[in-house]
Motif scaffolding. Sequence first.
Motif, PDB file in Angstrom:
ATOM      1  N   ARG A  20      21.070  28.533 -12.915  1.00  6.96           N
ATOM      2  CA  ARG A  20      22.232  28.510 -12.762  1.00  6.96           C
ATOM      3  C   ARG A  20      23.134  28.894 -14.263  1.00  6.96           C
ATOM      4  O   ARG A  20      23.926  30.332 -14.160  1.00  6.96           O
ATOM      5  N   THR A  21      22.194  28.648 -15.448  1.00  6.37           N
ATOM      6  CA  THR A  21      23.084  29.049 -16.909  1.00  6.37           C
ATOM      7  C   THR A  21      22.782  30.398 -16.823  1.00  6.37           C
ATOM      8  O   THR A  21      24.226  31.063 -16.994  1.00  6.37           O
ATOM      9  N   ARG A  24      25.144  32.898 -14.834  1.00  5.02           N
ATOM     10  CA  ARG A  24      26.317  32.859 -15.538  1.00  5.02           C
ATOM     11  C   ARG A  24      26.658  33.400 -16.810  1.00  5.02           C
ATOM     12  O   ARG A  24      27.057  34.658 -17.274  1.00  5.02           O
TER      13      ARG A  24
END
Length: 88
Positions: A20-21, A24
């Motif tokens: 997820r990091t 993004r």
Amino acid sequence: MTVAVAEAIFVIHPDRKTQRTLQRILGASGTRIEIADHIEQAQRMFAQVAPRLIVVDGPALLGAAGAAFAEDAQRHGAQAFLTLLPTG
């Protein structure tokens, strides 16, 4: 008739938080991001999506399977690999 294959940045890492990091951060480039938990899963995606950059968990590339994956990725258009090193 030739069918165009989409291009993407591949993120290959087993940890969901890391996925997820990176999604993004890299998604801010406007480039499509493909997420895979392991290299075998990513390889299956190459038929539909050409890898341009591959961000991969370092230990996943160890051994013969990792070397074969890197060769396959280059054949499908990968221009660069970014290897994430384990911490701790």
